[in-house]
Scaffold this motif. Structure first.
Motif, PDB file in Angstrom:
ATOM      1  N   VAL A 410       2.012 -16.609 -11.131  1.00 17.44           N
ATOM      2  CA  VAL A 410       1.896 -17.321 -12.406  1.00 17.44           C
ATOM      3  C   VAL A 410       2.138 -18.803 -12.145  1.00 17.44           C
ATOM      4  N   ALA A 445      -2.467 -16.005 -12.844  1.00 18.41           N
ATOM      5  CA  ALA A 445      -2.278 -16.111 -14.292  1.00 18.41           C
ATOM      6  C   ALA A 445      -1.815 -17.532 -14.599  1.00 18.41           C
ATOM      7  N   ARG A 541      -6.409 -14.610 -15.468  1.00 17.62           N
ATOM      8  CA  ARG A 541      -6.408 -14.903 -16.891  1.00 17.62           C
ATOM      9  C   ARG A 541      -5.726 -16.244 -17.154  1.00 17.62           C
ATOM     10  N   LEU A 577       1.859 -11.615 -18.772  1.00 17.94           N
ATOM     11  CA  LEU A 577       1.516 -12.349 -17.550  1.00 17.94           C
ATOM     12  C   LEU A 577       1.676 -11.463 -16.318  1.00 17.94           C
ATOM     13  N   ALA A 580      -1.228  -9.273 -16.284  1.00 22.12           N
ATOM     14  CA  ALA A 580      -2.501  -9.985 -16.170  1.00 22.12           C
ATOM     15  C   ALA A 580      -2.855 -10.337 -14.744  1.00 22.12           C
ATOM     16  N   SER A 581      -1.830 -10.516 -13.907  1.00 21.75           N
ATOM     17  CA  SER A 581      -2.095 -11.001 -12.556  1.00 21.75           C
ATOM     18  C   SER A 581      -1.979  -9.884 -11.529  1.00 21.75           C
TER      19      SER A 581
END
Length: 584
Positions: A410, A445, A541, A577, A580-581
């Motif tokens: 992130v 992310a 994302r 997050l 998402a990653s």
């Protein structure tokens, strides 16, 4: 009735009523805080020497650290108010309090860093100067003093001594704190921890993790103290070691009604669990430390069963045991949470957002939306949410090259500087956009947090946002006069892809425009403008919001009414997050 006593009893009633509503549903940490509040309230009401003397140096330090830790984990404002009340009262002193210099120093520093009130720094300075006065030149060494330096402050005061020295950047004092800590580990036979009894072992572990917390990551003595943490863990964990039986083989004794036994057990549990969480131990040692911490804590915590006398009135247990066990409960309950970010790194930009100011000691200080910043504009509560989810926190001080982003899951960019905020701002350039876009495409992310017009450089920031179909409109929405918080309310509907249903607060933000592709709105205000949006790109994302939003002022529970779920929204975002990653 004196104002401080009135305030103390008011905090007590809030906490006791919250526990009494449904004690079985309360986590142990909250029940311990309620009991600790009761013990404090009883002392304030009695105003006797016997009651006051329970609040000695160990009790004051552990109680304040435990309450602060619970506040940071829950963002419940009543815990901040309890912390403030106890600190204010103990700092004011009295004829009966048995605390030595430095006992409330960490509480004073916390209140200064949170509120910015100069009086707390001045009081902390007075405490520190009293500790300095206790030291004196010593030729041959002794106590916790390296030969040729000076007599050290009391062991339990070393974390405050180190934390204050780090804050004012007194390098010699910080070096001395590290040396004193190492020297305190010398046992009666010269070997580490030889001859240490349970209280001594517990006190040393608590001091060691406190000093390690205060040392900057690049301090030359840090590696030595991390090594000492390993030796301490081995002494506590290894079967057959001199002190292992205190925590491994005699759980009934640890759980006995004796307050000192419970306090010692919980201080050791807290030290081991914190060392494991902060990655001060290699994985095998961390796992062993965490296991022994759970066992040591379980024995002590058994005394605080639901409905038990200690849990309901807090007086029989004593503030030292309650504070120590609250410290350990904070660690144990955080460790038990799901860890979707385990093994992953969250990287916070400090290149595009690189504001500085002069601190209380005349030094230039990087500030505004930083991990460790505890004031209104800091991200310390958000940092705690990431940490409890298993993420490792890092900061990027240079440009986001492919090499710099490698290994991060992130990456967060907040409020890029304008020319009014920095004499030499670093603007987003084409090379930055290309590197970030490649990183997101490979599974990263990205979090983009803008600001309203005039408070953020949006023109070049939009070059980056536009690469993912998003754009900051550069307007100002959500103006909130004074404390009319309803003007900043954003409602989360059921079925939202990130956030649980409820109300959020966000003020003076830039709305977002969707420029096509996979960009989509996640939240809209009551006028239909987009407040939060996301976009998919390659394997990664992007999350965008037009305000720094999750900074302490509107997350920590001190200002917003509890109906606003910003703290829960931070946890929801971190979970999203992590999911998402795909990056490790």
């Amino acid at each position: 009735m004196r104002p401080l006593i009135t305030a103390a009893l008011g905090v007590l009633l809030v906490l006791q009523n919250s526990v009494a509503a449904d004690p079985a549903a309360e986590p142990l940490s909250r029940r311990l805080a309620g009991a600790l509040s009761a013990a404090w309230g009883a002392q304030q009401a009695a105003r006797t020497a016997v009651a006051a003397q329970q609040w000695d140096t160990t009790a004051a330090a552990s109680a304040l650290e435990g309450i602060d830790g619970l506040w940071q984990r829950t963002a419940a404002g009543e815990y901040f108010r309890l912390l403030q009340n106890i600190t204010d009262t103990l700092a004011a002193g009295g004829p009966h309090f048995a605390a030595s210099p430095g006992a409330v120093g960490n509480g004073l520093l916390t209140l200064y860093l949170v509120t910015g009130e100069r009086k707390y720094f001045q009081q902390a300075t007075s405490e520190w100067q009293q500790l300095q006065a206790l030291t004196r030149p010593l030729g041959g060494g002794g106590g916790g003093s390296p030969a040729g330096t000076s007599v050290p402050p009391p062991l339990e005061s070393l974390p405050f001594f180190a934390r204050y020295a780090a804050l004012v950047r007194d390098a010699p004092a910080l070096d001395a704190a590290a040396k004193w800590t190492a020297n305190y580990a010398r046992g009666s036979a010269g070997a580490p921890f030889s001859g240490f009894d349970a209280p001594r072992m517990a006190a040393f572990g608590s001091a060691l993790v406190g000093v390690l917390d205060a040392l900057p990551s690049d301090h030359p003595a840090r590696a030595d103290l991390v090594g000492l943490m390993g030796a301490y863990t081995d002494a506590v964990v290894r079967p057959g070691s001199a002190v292992a039986g205190l925590w491994r083989d005699e759980p009934q004794a640890l759980g006995a009604p004796s307050g000192p036994a419970r306090a010692a057990s919980c201080l050791v549990a807290n030290a081991l669990a914190k060392a494991a969480r902060r990655r001060w131990l290699p994985p095998p040692a961390a796992r062993a430390a965490a296991a022994v911490a759970r066992g040591a804590f379980a024995g002590a915590a058994a005394a605080f069963s639901v409905g038990g006398a200690a849990a309901s009135d807090g007086v029989s247990a004593g503030p030292a045991a309650l504070g120590a066990c609250l410290m350990a409960a904070n660690e144990m309950e955080a460790a038990a949470l799901p860890k979707p970010g385990r093994g992953r790194v969250v990287l916070l930009d400090s290149y595009f957002n690189n504001e500085s100011r002069i601190d209380q000691s005349g030094h230039a200080q990087s500030w505004h939306y930083k991990w460790g910043e505890r004031g209104d504009g800091g991200f310390s509560f958000l940092a705690g949410v990431f940490e409890r989810a298993g993420f490792e926190l890092r900061t990027l001080y240079g440009p986001p090259t492919a090499a710099a982003l490698e290994g991060a899951a992130v990456y967060i960019i907040v409020d890029p500087d304008t020319g009014n905020e920095s004499s030499k701002p670093n603007y987003v350039g084409r090379a930055d956009v290309d590197a970030i876009r490649g990183w997101v495409g490979a599974g990263g992310a990205l979090v983009l947090m803008g600001n309203n017009v005039g408070n953020c450089e949006l023109t070049r920031f939009n070059d980056l946002a536009s690469a993912f179909g998003l754009r900051f409109a550069g307007d100002t929405r959500g103006r909130v006069p004074g404390t009319e918080f309803a003007a900043g309310k954003v409602v989360i509907p059921a079925g939202n892809e990130i956030f649980a249903p409820g109300d959020l607060f966000i003020k003076e933000y830039s709305s977002l425009q969707l420029a096509g592709g996979t960009a989509r709105a996640v939240l809209r205000d009551d006028g239909g403008a987009v407040v939060v949006a996301v976009s998919s790109y390659g394997q990664g994302r992007v999350f965008a919001v037009g305000d720094p939003w999750l900074y302490n002022e509107y997350v920590d529970g001190r200002r917003l009414p509890p109906s606003y779920g910003n703290f829960q929204a931070a946890a929801d975002l971190v979970d999203w997050l992590a999911s998402a990653s795909p990056k490790p």
